[in-house]
Design a protein around this motif. Structure first.
Motif, PDB file in Angstrom:
ATOM      1  N   GLU A 122       0.967  -1.190   0.340  1.00  0.00           N
ATOM      2  CA  GLU A 122      -0.222  -0.123   0.006  1.00  0.00           C
ATOM      3  C   GLU A 122       0.902   1.406   0.328  1.00  0.00           C
ATOM      4  N   CYS A 123       0.155   2.255  -0.736  1.00  0.00           N
ATOM      5  CA  CYS A 123       1.297   3.478  -0.516  1.00  0.00           C
ATOM      6  C   CYS A 123      -0.089   4.582  -0.675  1.00  0.00           C
ATOM      7  N   ALA A 124       0.284   6.276  -0.668  1.00  0.00           N
ATOM      8  CA  ALA A 124      -0.520   7.438  -0.720  1.00  0.00           C
ATOM      9  C   ALA A 124       0.722   8.059  -1.033  1.00  0.00           C
ATOM     10  N   GLY A 125      -0.009   8.575  -2.387  1.00  0.00           N
ATOM     11  CA  GLY A 125       0.977   9.804  -3.324  1.00  0.00           C
ATOM     12  C   GLY A 125       0.633  10.782  -4.070  1.00  0.00           C
ATOM     13  N   ARG A 163      -4.314  13.303  -5.647  1.00  0.00           N
ATOM     14  CA  ARG A 163      -4.183  12.973  -4.137  1.00  0.00           C
ATOM     15  C   ARG A 163      -4.969  11.094  -3.917  1.00  0.00           C
ATOM     16  N   VAL A 164      -4.121  10.189  -3.578  1.00  0.00           N
ATOM     17  CA  VAL A 164      -5.042   9.214  -3.476  1.00  0.00           C
ATOM     18  C   VAL A 164      -4.064   7.967  -2.693  1.00  0.00           C
ATOM     19  N   CYS A 165      -4.734   7.750  -2.002  1.00  0.00           N
ATOM     20  CA  CYS A 165      -3.487   6.006  -1.224  1.00  0.00           C
ATOM     21  C   CYS A 165      -4.242   4.653  -2.442  1.00  0.00           C
ATOM     22  N   ALA A 166      -3.816   4.195  -1.986  1.00  0.00           N
ATOM     23  CA  ALA A 166      -3.662   2.683  -3.123  1.00  0.00           C
ATOM     24  C   ALA A 166      -3.004   1.878  -2.801  1.00  0.00           C
ATOM     25  N   PRO A 209      -8.824  13.031   1.428  1.00  0.00           N
ATOM     26  CA  PRO A 209      -8.875  14.681   1.708  1.00  0.00           C
ATOM     27  C   PRO A 209      -8.107  15.267   1.825  1.00  0.00           C
ATOM     28  N   ASP A 210      -7.971  16.666   1.154  1.00  0.00           N
ATOM     29  CA  ASP A 210      -6.958  17.491   1.345  1.00  0.00           C
ATOM     30  C   ASP A 210      -6.046  17.435   2.040  1.00  0.00           C
ATOM     31  N   GLN A 211      -6.736  17.646   3.852  1.00  0.00           N
ATOM     32  CA  GLN A 211      -6.261  17.706   5.043  1.00  0.00           C
ATOM     33  C   GLN A 211      -5.640  16.765   5.529  1.00  0.00           C
ATOM     34  N   MET A 212      -6.016  15.180   4.673  1.00  0.00           N
ATOM     35  CA  MET A 212      -5.216  14.355   5.183  1.00  0.00           C
ATOM     36  C   MET A 212      -3.653  14.175   4.633  1.00  0.00           C
ATOM     37  N   GLY A 213      -3.164  13.846   6.056  1.00  0.00           N
ATOM     38  CA  GLY A 213      -1.230  13.446   5.092  1.00  0.00           C
ATOM     39  C   GLY A 213      -1.196  12.502   4.662  1.00  0.00           C
ATOM     40  N   SER A 252      -1.470   3.946   5.853  1.00  0.00           N
ATOM     41  CA  SER A 252      -2.090   3.559   6.393  1.00  0.00           C
ATOM     42  C   SER A 252      -3.695   2.660   6.289  1.00  0.00           C
ATOM     43  N   ILE A 253      -4.649   3.095   4.991  1.00  0.00           N
ATOM     44  CA  ILE A 253      -5.679   3.268   5.433  1.00  0.00           C
ATOM     45  C   ILE A 253      -6.375   1.852   4.306  1.00  0.00           C
TER      46      ILE A 253
END
Length: 354
Positions: free
Chosen positions: A157-160, A178-181, A203-207, A213-214
């Motif tokens: 998993e990642c976010a970017g 901005r995504v998680c995957a 969301p824009d406010q989510m780091g 980790s989602i």
């Protein structure tokens, strides 16, 4: 032998003096060395553990063991590392894509980033290409890195940020999103490619660290509770290790489904966390450190019936006790790895419906 004696009896001083084997043992210089060693070892008393206890004489020089910084040797080591091909470089580069490889399973020192062999291949249809800003590291990834699982990939998993989208994926994503995957193939790389269905906007406010980790925990919990267990409103579910990532995701989903939740945790602090964060009743939270939770689950369900579903990650005796917490026609969801890897057997009596 003397080092063992020192470790076994700290009240005594055991002193070692290694005389120069190139000289006669009872020369005046040897006698002087013995006196010097005794004086150095005992001049400040016998209680200090910081005193030297081992000495050697070589070519008239009195020696004690020391560890010190050697700049010359340090440079030699650096040069040898460079010659072996390992060097520090930025993770994100414009003209170069990197991927993490495990050269020797079980040796963390063998983890190294190399050129990604898939970077120059065309982006498949309905795929998005993501520039990761954070990766999720969970217990499974650690087990792979330590060589405790027979799998080559560490990360899932990642976010970017989306770099580009191909074909129908462009309907759902565009560059800059901005995504998680879920990475699917499990590579930690400076550029990763996934089907668009494996990515989700954040969301824009989510780091990015939170977003990374989602995916795994929520997909795991959703698949277990709804695709496999077919959890329905009002049913009872036991969630082990409930304060962990998958456990919390399962709690969120089970509460959304209006199921009754029983949980296990390993510490009182984690129990309090579940009570404060998810308002789970205190008498629905049990210890995962011993098999007593099975008795409590039975007592908390009508006529000792048990629960309709179990999300299990415990092993050994605790897995066996969990197995007996199931109600008739209950569903057991196993996400632990230890008993699966060891090919453990389960008792069959539970299948007796007479």
């Amino acid at each position: 032998m003397l080092r063992t004696c020192r470790a076994d009896n700290s009240s005594k001083r055991y002193i070692l003096l290694d005389l120069d084997h190139n000289e006669e043992p009872w020369t005046l210089s040897s006698i002087e060395a013995i006196g010097r060693a005794v004086q150095a070892a005992f001049s400040q008393g016998t209680s200090s553990a910081s005193h030297d206890s081992e000495y050697a004489v070589r070519n008239g020089t009195f020696l004690v063991p020391r560890v010190g910084y050697d700049s010359t040797t340090s440079e030699v080591v650096k040069l040898s590392q460079r010659s072996s091909g390992a060097e520090l470089q930025p993770f994100l580069q414009t003209e170069r894509s990197l991927r993490l490889f495990i050269q020797t399973p079980g040796l963390l020192d063998s983890l190294v980033f190399k050129d990604d062999p898939e970077a120059q291949e065309p982006l498949p249809e309905s795929y998005v290409e993501i520039e990761p800003r954070a990766f999720g590291l969970n217990f499974r990834g650690i087990m792979v890195g330590m060589g405790q699982m027979e799998e080559p990939q560490m990360g899932l998993e990642c976010a970017g940020v989306v770099k580009r989208a191909q074909g129908s994926a462009a309907i759902h994503f565009k560059a800059g999103d901005r995504v998680c995957a879920l990475t699917g193939h499990g590579h930690w790389a400076s550029s990763t490619r996934v089907p668009w269905t494996s990515a989700a906007r954040i969301p824009d406010q989510m780091g990015f660290d939170i977003a990374a980790s989602i995916p795994m925990v929520f997909v795991t919990a959703y698949y277990c509770l709804f695709e496999c267990a077919h959890l329905e409103p009002g049913e009872k579910v036991l969630i082990h290790a409930a304060s962990g990532g998958v456990g919390q995701a399962a709690i969120v989903l089970a509460q959304w489904k209006q199921a009754t939740i029983f949980a296990s945790v390993s510490t009182p602090e984690k129990k309090q966390f579940l009570m404060d964060t998810y308002q789970i009743p205190e008498d629905h939270i049990f210890s995962s450190r011993d098999p007593s939770f099975a008795r409590h689950v039975k007592a908390a369900t009508m006529d000792g019936r048990g629960v309709d579903g179990v999300l299990n990650s415990l092993a050994g005796e605790l897995l066996d006790e969990t197995w007996h917490c199931l109600a008739p026609y209950g569903r057991f969801l196993e996400i632990g790895k230890k008993d699966i890897q060891s090919n453990k057997h389960l008792e069959m009596r539970l299948f007796n419906t007479q």
